[in-house]
Design a protein around this motif. Sequence first.
Motif, PDB file in Angstrom:
ATOM      1  N   MET A 255      24.386  88.551  70.744  1.00  0.00           N
ATOM      2  CA  MET A 255      23.349  87.939  69.914  1.00  0.00           C
ATOM      3  C   MET A 255      21.998  88.613  70.124  1.00  0.00           C
ATOM      4  SD  MET A 255      24.052  84.115  68.949  1.00  0.00           S
ATOM      5  CE  MET A 255      25.690  83.489  68.560  1.00  0.00           C
ATOM      6  N   SER A 256      22.018  89.912  70.051  1.00  0.00           N
ATOM      7  CA  SER A 256      20.777  90.669  70.234  1.00  0.00           C
ATOM      8  C   SER A 256      20.595  91.702  69.125  1.00  0.00           C
ATOM      9  CB  SER A 256      20.780  91.358  71.606  1.00  0.00           C
ATOM     10  OG  SER A 256      21.877  92.243  71.729  1.00  0.00           O
ATOM     11  N   SER A 257      21.037  91.358  67.900  1.00  0.00           N
ATOM     12  CA  SER A 257      20.942  92.295  66.774  1.00  0.00           C
ATOM     13  C   SER A 257      19.506  92.584  66.389  1.00  0.00           C
ATOM     14  CB  SER A 257      21.681  91.737  65.553  1.00  0.00           C
ATOM     15  OG  SER A 257      20.997  90.599  65.041  1.00  0.00           O
ATOM     16  N   GLY A 258      18.604  91.646  66.633  1.00  0.00           N
ATOM     17  CA  GLY A 258      17.211  91.802  66.219  1.00  0.00           C
ATOM     18  C   GLY A 258      16.927  91.316  64.817  1.00  0.00           C
ATOM     19  N   ILE A 259      17.931  90.794  64.114  1.00  0.00           N
ATOM     20  CA  ILE A 259      17.714  90.259  62.770  1.00  0.00           C
ATOM     21  C   ILE A 259      16.970  88.917  62.878  1.00  0.00           C
ATOM     22  CG2 ILE A 259      18.806  89.513  60.613  1.00  0.00           C
ATOM     23  CD1 ILE A 259      21.225  91.253  61.406  1.00  0.00           C
ATOM     24  N   TYR A 260      15.959  88.725  62.067  1.00  0.00           N
ATOM     25  CA  TYR A 260      15.137  87.511  62.139  1.00  0.00           C
ATOM     26  C   TYR A 260      15.989  86.269  61.899  1.00  0.00           C
ATOM     27  CZ  TYR A 260      11.793  83.894  60.942  1.00  0.00           C
ATOM     28  OH  TYR A 260      11.104  82.710  60.894  1.00  0.00           O
ATOM     29  N   TRP A 261      15.689  85.231  62.680  1.00  0.00           N
ATOM     30  CA  TRP A 261      16.409  83.955  62.538  1.00  0.00           C
ATOM     31  C   TRP A 261      15.477  82.802  62.855  1.00  0.00           C
ATOM     32  CZ3 TRP A 261      20.593  81.595  60.743  1.00  0.00           C
ATOM     33  CH2 TRP A 261      20.947  80.340  61.254  1.00  0.00           C
TER      34      TRP A 261
ATOM     35  N   GLY B  86      15.435  76.227  62.242  1.00  0.00           N
ATOM     36  CA  GLY B  86      14.887  75.018  61.644  1.00  0.00           C
ATOM     37  C   GLY B  86      14.830  73.866  62.630  1.00  0.00           C
ATOM     38  N   VAL B  87      14.333  72.737  62.181  1.00  0.00           N
ATOM     39  CA  VAL B  87      14.214  71.541  63.012  1.00  0.00           C
ATOM     40  C   VAL B  87      15.605  71.008  63.334  1.00  0.00           C
ATOM     41  CG1 VAL B  87      13.295  69.200  63.160  1.00  0.00           C
ATOM     42  CG2 VAL B  87      11.988  71.006  61.991  1.00  0.00           C
ATOM     43  N   HIS B  88      15.870  70.780  64.622  1.00  0.00           N
ATOM     44  CA  HIS B  88      17.175  70.294  65.073  1.00  0.00           C
ATOM     45  C   HIS B  88      18.313  71.207  64.606  1.00  0.00           C
ATOM     46  CE1 HIS B  88      15.197  66.765  66.543  1.00  0.00           C
ATOM     47  NE2 HIS B  88      14.855  66.344  65.342  1.00  0.00           N
ATOM     48  N   TYR B  89      18.020  72.472  64.481  1.00  0.00           N
ATOM     49  CA  TYR B  89      19.027  73.472  64.088  1.00  0.00           C
ATOM     50  C   TYR B  89      19.721  73.102  62.771  1.00  0.00           C
ATOM     51  CZ  TYR B  89      21.746  77.627  65.309  1.00  0.00           C
ATOM     52  OH  TYR B  89      22.284  78.901  65.347  1.00  0.00           O
ATOM     53  N   HIS B  90      18.940  72.704  61.800  1.00  0.00           N
ATOM     54  CA  HIS B  90      19.488  72.364  60.496  1.00  0.00           C
ATOM     55  C   HIS B  90      19.653  73.584  59.591  1.00  0.00           C
ATOM     56  CE1 HIS B  90      18.422  67.795  60.735  1.00  0.00           C
ATOM     57  NE2 HIS B  90      19.454  68.127  61.460  1.00  0.00           N
ATOM     58  N   THR B  91      19.303  74.726  60.084  1.00  0.00           N
ATOM     59  CA  THR B  91      19.600  76.046  59.503  1.00  0.00           C
ATOM     60  C   THR B  91      19.281  76.184  58.015  1.00  0.00           C
ATOM     61  OG1 THR B  91      21.930  75.431  59.118  1.00  0.00           O
ATOM     62  CG2 THR B  91      21.379  76.479  61.219  1.00  0.00           C
ATOM     63  N   PRO B  92      18.028  76.038  57.617  1.00  0.00           N
ATOM     64  CA  PRO B  92      17.683  76.259  56.204  1.00  0.00           C
ATOM     65  C   PRO B  92      17.958  77.689  55.758  1.00  0.00           C
ATOM     66  CG  PRO B  92      15.700  76.062  57.568  1.00  0.00           C
ATOM     67  CD  PRO B  92      16.855  75.650  58.425  1.00  0.00           C
ATOM     68  N   MET B  93      17.883  78.662  56.682  1.00  0.00           N
ATOM     69  CA  MET B  93      18.189  80.042  56.297  1.00  0.00           C
ATOM     70  C   MET B  93      19.655  80.190  55.897  1.00  0.00           C
ATOM     71  SD  MET B  93      15.980  82.418  58.951  1.00  0.00           S
ATOM     72  CE  MET B  93      16.173  83.901  57.924  1.00  0.00           C
ATOM     73  N   MET B  94      20.522  79.435  56.560  1.00  0.00           N
ATOM     74  CA  MET B  94      21.941  79.459  56.184  1.00  0.00           C
ATOM     75  C   MET B  94      22.135  78.849  54.798  1.00  0.00           C
ATOM     76  SD  MET B  94      24.270  80.608  58.481  1.00  0.00           S
ATOM     77  CE  MET B  94      25.663  79.506  58.551  1.00  0.00           C
ATOM     78  N   GLN B  95      21.434  77.762  54.535  1.00  0.00           N
ATOM     79  CA  GLN B  95      21.555  77.124  53.227  1.00  0.00           C
ATOM     80  C   GLN B  95      21.123  78.080  52.115  1.00  0.00           C
ATOM     81  OE1 GLN B  95      22.990  74.300  52.851  1.00  0.00           O
ATOM     82  NE2 GLN B  95      23.076  73.605  54.974  1.00  0.00           N
ATOM     83  N   GLN B  96      20.058  78.835  52.385  1.00  0.00           N
ATOM     84  CA  GLN B  96      19.601  79.808  51.401  1.00  0.00           C
ATOM     85  C   GLN B  96      20.659  80.882  51.173  1.00  0.00           C
ATOM     86  OE1 GLN B  96      16.189  82.109  52.639  1.00  0.00           O
ATOM     87  NE2 GLN B  96      15.584  82.555  50.533  1.00  0.00           N
ATOM     88  N   MET B  97      21.261  81.376  52.246  1.00  0.00           N
ATOM     89  CA  MET B  97      22.305  82.394  52.127  1.00  0.00           C
ATOM     90  C   MET B  97      23.487  81.871  51.314  1.00  0.00           C
ATOM     91  SD  MET B  97      24.818  83.827  55.091  1.00  0.00           S
ATOM     92  CE  MET B  97      25.614  82.220  55.054  1.00  0.00           C
ATOM     93  N   MET B  98      23.857  80.609  51.545  1.00  0.00           N
ATOM     94  CA  MET B  98      25.054  80.061  50.905  1.00  0.00           C
ATOM     95  C   MET B  98      24.875  79.842  49.405  1.00  0.00           C
ATOM     96  SD  MET B  98      26.486  77.514  53.882  1.00  0.00           S
ATOM     97  CE  MET B  98      28.147  77.393  53.202  1.00  0.00           C
ATOM     98  N   ARG B  99      23.654  79.992  48.919  1.00  0.00           N
ATOM     99  CA  ARG B  99      23.439  79.927  47.471  1.00  0.00           C
ATOM    100  C   ARG B  99      23.653  81.273  46.795  1.00  0.00           C
ATOM    101  NH1 ARG B  99      19.331  76.123  49.159  1.00  0.00           N
ATOM    102  NH2 ARG B  99      17.739  77.751  49.272  1.00  0.00           N
ATOM    103  N   THR B 100      23.990  82.289  47.587  1.00  0.00           N
ATOM    104  CA  THR B 100      24.245  83.626  47.032  1.00  0.00           C
ATOM    105  C   THR B 100      25.747  83.900  47.021  1.00  0.00           C
ATOM    106  OG1 THR B 100      24.212  84.854  49.131  1.00  0.00           O
ATOM    107  CG2 THR B 100      22.075  84.347  48.112  1.00  0.00           C
ATOM    108  N   ASN B 101      26.136  84.945  46.331  1.00  0.00           N
ATOM    109  CA  ASN B 101      27.557  85.315  46.242  1.00  0.00           C
ATOM    110  C   ASN B 101      27.964  86.393  47.240  1.00  0.00           C
ATOM    111  OD1 ASN B 101      28.279  83.569  44.094  1.00  0.00           O
ATOM    112  ND2 ASN B 101      27.330  84.989  42.622  1.00  0.00           N
TER     113      ASN B 101
ATOM    114  N   ALA C  75      21.712  91.537  55.169  1.00  0.00           N
ATOM    115  CA  ALA C  75      21.170  92.891  55.300  1.00  0.00           C
ATOM    116  C   ALA C  75      19.746  92.985  54.750  1.00  0.00           C
ATOM    117  CB  ALA C  75      22.075  93.896  54.594  1.00  0.00           C
ATOM    118  N   ASP C  76      19.358  92.061  53.874  1.00  0.00           N
ATOM    119  CA  ASP C  76      18.005  92.064  53.306  1.00  0.00           C
ATOM    120  C   ASP C  76      16.999  91.286  54.146  1.00  0.00           C
ATOM    121  OD1 ASP C  76      18.383  93.720  51.142  1.00  0.00           O
ATOM    122  OD2 ASP C  76      18.944  92.091  49.773  1.00  0.00           O
ATOM    123  N   ILE C  77      17.470  90.615  55.199  1.00  0.00           N
ATOM    124  CA  ILE C  77      16.568  89.837  56.049  1.00  0.00           C
ATOM    125  C   ILE C  77      15.790  90.779  56.964  1.00  0.00           C
ATOM    126  CG2 ILE C  77      16.453  88.097  57.892  1.00  0.00           C
ATOM    127  CD1 ILE C  77      18.949  86.827  56.622  1.00  0.00           C
TER     128      ILE C  77
END
Length: 329
Positions: A117-123, A126-141, A148-150
């Motif tokens: 877990m040391s890729s250096g990709i921004y992460w 969210g609050v209580h690890y609710h992962t809004p970045m994951m939710q954003q990703m899951m709206r894509t195909n 790769a665009d992060i």
Amino acid sequence: MKFEWQFSTPEAEGMDINVLQELDGYLKQHKYRLVNSVLVVKNGKIVVEKYYNQFHEFSRNPIKSIWKSILAIAAGICLDKGLIQSLDEPIGTHLKEFAEDRHPFHKIITIRHLLTMSSGIYWNGGVHYHTPMMQQMMRTNDWINHIADIEMDSVPGRTFHYKEWDVMLLSAIIGKVYGGTSYDLVQEFLYKPLEIISDEWPQSPCGFSYTVMKGEEKSDLSARDLAKIGLLMLGEGTFNGHRIISSDFTKQIINPSFENNSQGSLANNQFYGYLWWLTSDGYHGRGFGGQELNIVPESNYISVVQATPSTSSKAYGDINENILMKAIL
């Protein structure tokens, strides 16, 4: 040869029955109503097996991020079988999106960086690890393309940051080199030999296995099946007399690496190996909502705690620390 569990008494395996008898009262006192399973394996034998909330030995519970620890074993299987040549292969060798010069650091991210877990990709979890970045990703195909665009926020290999991107990229690579999905490889070379039952993991729209999002995981395992993973690790890659993964890789998995430990203790005297948590007692697979696989080699001890995940992200590590481990004589 079919695997058969052996059973013994705590006293016969060097555990204090008086301490273990405090378990039910401890759960009640702490209002741990969501705990479903508590299992202790000592010297290869089941010595404690308790179920709650109508669970039983065949009941399966979401393992959440213990999946990550299982994926580390899958990476070792790929290495053993020559599907990957080295953990230091750039991930762009397998994922074209990371070989396109989108960011100067992409070409130096390696498989080892994903495992630590040391890729250096921004992460940002969210609050209580609710992962809004994951939710954003899951709206894509195309999730790989999205990751790769992060933006990068550190040089690969420099900083440990617990995040989902790295394990998703690792899952995608394992699937690509196997010619299927990471679940396919785990099912063939880990679950079948260990006689573990699991539903097929969900797939991203772009075709890699994942099992980390609330309500979508299919990686439900029984307490006994999780304990089999523990037996495999205690056996340094062998299970029921069969070699599943090389002894060398099982040792690498549970050794702290520079990438994730150069800053000293990460939290509460914990370190990180290859997707396994490391403590002074042993090593651990841990998942959201209180899922625990604890392994203490010195005592030939394995414990499993399973619970129904809730939004409060309840943890139950104290059950192992305050009751189960204290029973070891």
